[in-house]
Write a protein that holds these residues in place. Sequence first.
Motif, PDB file in Angstrom:
ATOM      1  N   SER A 127       4.054   9.719  11.124  1.00 17.45           N
ATOM      2  CA  SER A 127       2.693  10.032  11.578  1.00 17.45           C
ATOM      3  C   SER A 127       1.688   9.406  10.615  1.00 17.45           C
ATOM      4  CB  SER A 127       2.498  11.549  11.634  1.00 17.45           C
ATOM      5  OG  SER A 127       2.440  12.078  10.319  1.00 17.45           O
ATOM      6  N   PRO A 128       0.450   9.184  11.081  1.00 16.32           N
ATOM      7  CA  PRO A 128      -0.559   8.566  10.208  1.00 16.32           C
ATOM      8  C   PRO A 128      -0.789   9.313   8.893  1.00 16.32           C
ATOM      9  CG  PRO A 128      -1.301   8.516  12.478  1.00 16.32           C
ATOM     10  CD  PRO A 128      -0.039   9.333  12.458  1.00 16.32           C
ATOM     11  N   LYS A 129      -0.804  10.645   8.916  1.00 18.52           N
ATOM     12  CA  LYS A 129      -1.041  11.408   7.681  1.00 18.52           C
ATOM     13  C   LYS A 129       0.090  11.209   6.684  1.00 18.52           C
ATOM     14  CE  LYS A 129      -4.103  15.143   8.948  1.00 18.52           C
ATOM     15  NZ  LYS A 129      -4.321  16.588   8.946  1.00 18.52           N
ATOM     16  N   ILE A 130       1.308  11.224   7.182  1.00 18.79           N
ATOM     17  CA  ILE A 130       2.461  11.032   6.295  1.00 18.79           C
ATOM     18  C   ILE A 130       2.484   9.593   5.775  1.00 18.79           C
ATOM     19  CG2 ILE A 130       4.980  11.040   6.155  1.00 18.79           C
ATOM     20  CD1 ILE A 130       4.961  13.385   8.123  1.00 18.79           C
ATOM     21  N   LYS A 131       2.130   8.633   6.641  1.00 25.84           N
ATOM     22  CA  LYS A 131       2.061   7.234   6.205  1.00 25.84           C
ATOM     23  C   LYS A 131       1.077   7.077   5.053  1.00 25.84           C
ATOM     24  CE  LYS A 131       3.033   4.479  10.332  1.00 25.84           C
ATOM     25  NZ  LYS A 131       2.430   3.549  11.290  1.00 25.84           N
ATOM     26  N   LYS A 132      -0.084   7.727   5.205  1.00 23.33           N
ATOM     27  CA  LYS A 132      -1.126   7.612   4.180  1.00 23.33           C
ATOM     28  C   LYS A 132      -0.635   8.204   2.857  1.00 23.33           C
ATOM     29  CE  LYS A 132      -5.988   7.416   4.545  1.00 23.33           C
ATOM     30  NZ  LYS A 132      -6.274   6.200   4.004  1.00 23.33           N
ATOM     31  N   ALA A 133      -0.050   9.406   2.933  1.00 24.01           N
ATOM     32  CA  ALA A 133       0.462  10.048   1.716  1.00 24.01           C
ATOM     33  C   ALA A 133       1.572   9.206   1.089  1.00 24.01           C
ATOM     34  CB  ALA A 133       0.977  11.445   2.043  1.00 24.01           C
ATOM     35  N   ILE A 187      -7.433   6.870  -0.544  1.00 24.55           N
ATOM     36  CA  ILE A 187      -7.976   8.229  -0.676  1.00 24.55           C
ATOM     37  C   ILE A 187      -9.357   8.305  -0.031  1.00 24.55           C
ATOM     38  CG2 ILE A 187      -8.881   9.902  -2.353  1.00 24.55           C
ATOM     39  CD1 ILE A 187      -6.493   9.111  -4.177  1.00 24.55           C
ATOM     40  N   LYS A 188     -10.175   7.248  -0.219  1.00 17.66           N
ATOM     41  CA  LYS A 188     -11.558   7.268   0.264  1.00 17.66           C
ATOM     42  C   LYS A 188     -11.721   6.939   1.740  1.00 17.66           C
ATOM     43  CE  LYS A 188     -14.432   6.580  -3.650  1.00 17.66           C
ATOM     44  NZ  LYS A 188     -15.672   5.946  -3.993  1.00 17.66           N
ATOM     45  N   GLU A 189     -10.902   6.030   2.262  1.00 14.14           N
ATOM     46  CA  GLU A 189     -11.092   5.530   3.624  1.00 14.14           C
ATOM     47  C   GLU A 189     -10.171   6.243   4.609  1.00 14.14           C
ATOM     48  OE1 GLU A 189     -13.403   3.323   4.549  1.00 14.14           O
ATOM     49  OE2 GLU A 189     -14.081   3.143   2.476  1.00 14.14           O
ATOM     50  N   PRO A 190     -10.618   6.398   5.860  1.00 14.12           N
ATOM     51  CA  PRO A 190      -9.759   7.058   6.856  1.00 14.12           C
ATOM     52  C   PRO A 190      -8.597   6.177   7.336  1.00 14.12           C
ATOM     53  CG  PRO A 190     -11.860   6.434   7.845  1.00 14.12           C
ATOM     54  CD  PRO A 190     -11.955   6.129   6.381  1.00 14.12           C
ATOM     55  N   GLU A 191      -8.781   4.832   7.313  1.00 17.57           N
ATOM     56  CA  GLU A 191      -7.707   3.937   7.731  1.00 17.57           C
ATOM     57  C   GLU A 191      -6.639   3.857   6.648  1.00 17.57           C
ATOM     58  OE1 GLU A 191     -10.858   2.397   7.329  1.00 17.57           O
ATOM     59  OE2 GLU A 191     -11.568   2.662   9.374  1.00 17.57           O
ATOM     60  N   LEU A 192      -5.455   3.430   7.052  1.00 18.32           N
ATOM     61  CA  LEU A 192      -4.375   3.206   6.112  1.00 18.32           C
ATOM     62  C   LEU A 192      -4.430   1.756   5.643  1.00 18.32           C
ATOM     63  CD1 LEU A 192      -1.702   4.048   4.728  1.00 18.32           C
ATOM     64  CD2 LEU A 192      -0.533   3.299   6.810  1.00 18.32           C
ATOM     65  N   TYR A 193      -4.523   1.557   4.336  1.00 13.47           N
ATOM     66  CA  TYR A 193      -4.575   0.220   3.757  1.00 13.47           C
ATOM     67  C   TYR A 193      -3.259  -0.090   3.065  1.00 13.47           C
ATOM     68  CZ  TYR A 193      -9.546  -0.498   4.538  1.00 13.47           C
ATOM     69  OH  TYR A 193     -10.768  -0.692   5.112  1.00 13.47           O
ATOM     70  N   VAL A 194      -2.654  -1.236   3.419  1.00 11.64           N
ATOM     71  CA  VAL A 194      -1.448  -1.680   2.718  1.00 11.64           C
ATOM     72  C   VAL A 194      -1.812  -2.559   1.528  1.00 11.64           C
ATOM     73  CG1 VAL A 194       0.058  -1.492   4.715  1.00 11.64           C
ATOM     74  CG2 VAL A 194      -1.137  -3.635   4.290  1.00 11.64           C
ATOM     75  N   GLY A 195      -3.029  -3.041   1.493  1.00 13.96           N
ATOM     76  CA  GLY A 195      -3.617  -3.799   0.402  1.00 13.96           C
ATOM     77  C   GLY A 195      -5.108  -3.531   0.460  1.00 13.96           C
ATOM     78  N   THR A 196      -5.830  -3.820  -0.593  1.00 11.51           N
ATOM     79  CA  THR A 196      -7.252  -3.485  -0.596  1.00 11.51           C
ATOM     80  C   THR A 196      -8.037  -4.278   0.440  1.00 11.51           C
ATOM     81  OG1 THR A 196      -7.582  -5.023  -2.450  1.00 11.51           O
ATOM     82  CG2 THR A 196      -7.349  -2.696  -2.980  1.00 11.51           C
ATOM     83  N   GLU A 197      -7.478  -5.366   0.926  1.00 11.85           N
ATOM     84  CA  GLU A 197      -8.156  -6.161   1.952  1.00 11.85           C
ATOM     85  C   GLU A 197      -7.548  -5.995   3.325  1.00 11.85           C
ATOM     86  OE1 GLU A 197      -8.324 -10.299   1.152  1.00 11.85           O
ATOM     87  OE2 GLU A 197      -9.901 -10.081  -0.314  1.00 11.85           O
ATOM     88  N   LYS A 198      -6.502  -5.207   3.458  1.00 14.89           N
ATOM     89  CA  LYS A 198      -5.717  -5.246   4.681  1.00 14.89           C
ATOM     90  C   LYS A 198      -5.381  -3.855   5.209  1.00 14.89           C
ATOM     91  CE  LYS A 198      -1.582  -7.630   6.240  1.00 14.89           C
ATOM     92  NZ  LYS A 198      -1.992  -7.548   7.562  1.00 14.89           N
TER      93      LYS A 198
END
Length: 175
Positions: free
Chosen positions: A83-89, A156-167
């Motif tokens: 899930s998106p929340k688990i992916k982010k964590a 932590i700051k953004e709602p999207e999931l970032y795999v890199g700071t630009e992506k």
Amino acid sequence: MKLFWKLDDLIALITEWVLASGVLFMAGLLICNVVSRKLFMKSMASADELGGSLLILVTFSGIGYAARKGRHIRMTAIFDTLSPKIKKALMIFISFVTMATYIYVCSIALDYIEYTKMLGKVTSALEMPDWIRAAVVPVGFGLGAIQYLMNIIINIKEPELYVGTEKPEGEDTEC
């Protein structure tokens, strides 16, 4: 924080130039050495040494750059099913572990540089102090650690999931 991002952009620009010029110089140097060997039956003594040094430079300069662009090696078979929340964590956790590992390897590389300085080792063809070649290793891992710290902050700051700071995750990748 804006100063931090501007500094990050400057580091990325410098890294792009180092990577591009390093690859081009390495290719040109090694091609010239092959031509010299074939045409004149004589090899440039320092070509292999310089080529190896440039390979080290390009490899370790690219660590932070790959992390910034989200182009590092990832295993996503399980990750993609979460899930998106688990992916982010999980992304924050992975970034933290990677950052800690990079800091540890950076400290080992610094110890190695001190050891090589103490021994006074020099390269065979150019007789350049060997620690100069190795100096790019802790810089590369240090910049990589900073990129993963920034990845933690942005996730932590953004709602999207970032795999890199630009992506952000899910963005199409260029090949």
